[in-house]
Scaffold this motif. Structure first.
Motif, mmCIF file in Angstrom:
data_model
loop_
_atom_site.group_PDB
_atom_site.id
_atom_site.type_symbol
_atom_site.label_atom_id
_atom_site.label_comp_id
_atom_site.label_asym_id
_atom_site.label_seq_id
_atom_site.Cartn_x
_atom_site.Cartn_y
_atom_site.Cartn_z
ATOM 1 N N TYR A 124 22.384 -78.592 -30.736
ATOM 2 C CA TYR A 124 23.523 -78.538 -31.676
ATOM 3 C C TYR A 124 23.736 -77.101 -32.150
ATOM 4 O O TYR A 124 24.852 -76.572 -32.111
ATOM 5 N N ILE A 170 25.022 -74.731 -40.926
ATOM 6 C CA ILE A 170 23.701 -74.141 -41.191
ATOM 7 C C ILE A 170 22.787 -74.307 -39.967
ATOM 8 O O ILE A 170 21.836 -73.553 -39.804
ATOM 9 N N THR A 172 20.850 -83.652 -42.447
ATOM 10 C CA THR A 172 21.124 -83.675 -43.891
ATOM 11 C C THR A 172 21.594 -85.054 -44.369
ATOM 12 O O THR A 172 21.956 -85.204 -45.540
ATOM 13 N N LEU A 211 26.047 -84.430 -33.724
ATOM 14 C CA LEU A 211 25.318 -83.683 -34.757
ATOM 15 C C LEU A 211 23.860 -83.439 -34.332
ATOM 16 O O LEU A 211 23.435 -83.868 -33.258
HETATM 17 C C1 LIG Z 1 24.408 -79.640 -41.368
HETATM 18 C C2 LIG Z 1 25.009 -80.264 -40.191
HETATM 19 O O1 LIG Z 1 25.578 -79.571 -39.376
HETATM 20 C C3 LIG Z 1 24.883 -81.726 -39.966
HETATM 21 N N1 LIG Z 1 25.038 -82.477 -41.186
HETATM 22 C C4 LIG Z 1 23.531 -82.049 -39.388
HETATM 23 O O2 LIG Z 1 22.607 -82.271 -40.196
HETATM 24 O O3 LIG Z 1 23.393 -82.015 -38.159
#
Ligand SMILES: CC(=O)[C@H](N)C(=O)O
Ligand SMILES: NC(=O)C1=CN([C@@H]2O[C@H](COP(=O)(O)OP(=O)(O)OC[C@H]3O[C@@H](n4cnc5c(N)ncnc54)[C@H](O)[C@@H]3O)[C@@H](O)[C@H]2O)C=CC1
Length: 371
Positions: A185, A161, A227, A122
């Motif tokens: 990411y 997002i 998040t 992530l």
């Molecule tokens: C929103 C996402 O893709 C994930 N939870 C992150 O924060 O990396």
């Protein structure tokens, strides 16, 4: 090995031999006679492989799909040793997405039809280990697309997002817009979206993708994203009544309760292919700031306190959308969220309190208590 294949054999296989290899073989045999076109009652249950299944999203989806398709048809995989309850609730196998032969072997030996690809690093973890994020999120994803193409699988790769950046319109963010993310990411996710669309266009791969908001869950912890605070705040509310938030009080981000996320995934995988007018869709449930979720939690936990200590994740959150425009998903896929902020908060607090008290309860009981 298989009987002479005719459409009538296929139909009877779909009817009489549901969930058998023959039925799946039949469905694949005829061009233009896809699983989508079989009457629902004749469609054999798909064999599903979930990669990265031990992360935040995998077990919830496995549990939902096992209820629909039977426990033996949904196989969880990851590269780590699972906790005992995972082995007790269904089939679990080792599958390293960086090992192409290992993936081929699993797909063939398990007779897989649908591949749900959840393995990833992530956003925050990815920034801390860029070379590994490139390997897992880019090279691993290439293996997933290639094996899906080779064995004509239906493949789901979620986006996020995080696939947007500072030059994207943030409120609302449409499906088709500027995507210049500033994390590895996000760069890997834009690449996955484009590669999936390309494989669809070039090879007819049945690639499906939803861009998820931040996902909030009680049973499984988040895996190192920007998040994560939105799940952690509930555990703090039930234990210490004090939360140190790594984002500023006014950082608005799109969020979603895990049951909506898993249902959306199952629904998009089940749709006949002709219903998909695009291969990548935004989905949205709610958007809130840390101050807003804190205020909602405080209604249930009056002693709750919060401190704001933004760290490196603030710079990431500042480049992400505040609200996703999911009009197309609502129109084309019939997408609709069930959880808004008040329902999320009552559900999460009820579930986490039940966990801490050692009484899990059925989800029906928990949902009833939460309403
Ligand atoms: C929103 C996402 O893709 C994930 N939870 C992150 O924060 O990396
Ligand atoms: N959780 C969220 O808020 C969101 C998640 N997503 C996407 O959903 C998917 C699943 O996310 P989470 O479950 O939260 O991730 P997670 O970080 O909780 O789990 C990822 C899993 O991938 C596994 N993995 C790592 N390297 C692997 C390898 N070489 N082979 C096989 N597995 C490997 C890990 O062991 C881990 O269990 C990811 O693609 C993520 O980008 C998208 C938006 C939001």
């Amino acid at each position: 090995m298989f009987p002479a294949i005719t459409k009538s054999v296929c139909r009877s296989a779909g009817r009489d031999l549901q969930r058998t290899q023959l039925a799946r073989h039949c469905v694949r045999f005829f061009n233009g006679f896809s699983q989508d076109e079989l009457p629902v009652e004749e469609t054999p249950a798909p064999r599903v492989l979930i990669t990265g299944g031990l992360g935040q999203l995998g077990s919830g989806l496995a549990s939902l799909l096992r209820k629909k398709y039977g426990p033996d048809n949904v196989i969880m995989s990851d590269i780590v040793n699972p906790p005992r309850h995972v082995r007790e609730t269904g089939r679990y196998i080792f599958a390293d997405i960086l090992d192409f032969k290992n993936l081929q072997e699993k797909v063939v030996n398990e007779g897989i039809d649908w591949l749900i690809h959840f393995s990833a690093l992530l956003s925050a973890v990815g920034e801390a280990n860029v070379p590994l994020a490139i390997k897992v999120n880019i090279e691993g994803m290439h293996n997933i697309l290639e094996v899906s193409k080779q064995y004509k699988l239906r493949v789901f790769i979620p986006s996020t997002i995080g696939a947007f950046g500072p030059t994207t319109p943030r409120n609302p963010t449409p499906d088709l817009t500027i995507q210049r993310p500033q994390t590895i990411y996000g760069v890997a996710k834009v690449h996955a979206e484009l590669m999936g669309e390309y494989y669809h266009h070039k090879y007819g791969l049945d690639f499906r993708c939803l861009r998820f908001p931040g996902i909030i869950s009680a049973e499984t912890p988040p895996g190192g994203g920007t998040t994560d605070y939105s799940t952690e705040i509930f555990h703090d509310a039930v234990t210490t009544q004090r939360h140190e938030c790594f984002l500023e009080h006014d950082t608005r981000l799109p969020m979603m309760y895990i049951d909506d996320c898993t249902r959306a995934t199952a629904e998009v995988m089940e749709l006949p292919e002709h219903r998909l007018k695009q291969r990548v869709y935004n989905i949205q449930a709610m958007s809130f700031t840390p101050a807003e979720i804190y205020a909602e939690v405080k209604k249930h936990v009056p002693d709750m306190e919060i401190d704001y200590k933004p760290d490196s994740r603030q710079a990431i959150a500042d480049t992400w959308p505040q609200v996703l425009d999911d009009t197309n998903a609502r129109l084309d896929l019939g997408w609709n969220h069930e959880y808004d902020l008040p329902k999320l908060v009552t559900t999460m607090l009820t579930k986490i309190r039940a966990q801490k008290e050692g009484k899990q309860g059925t989800s029906a009981q928990i949902n009833a208590a939460a309403i």
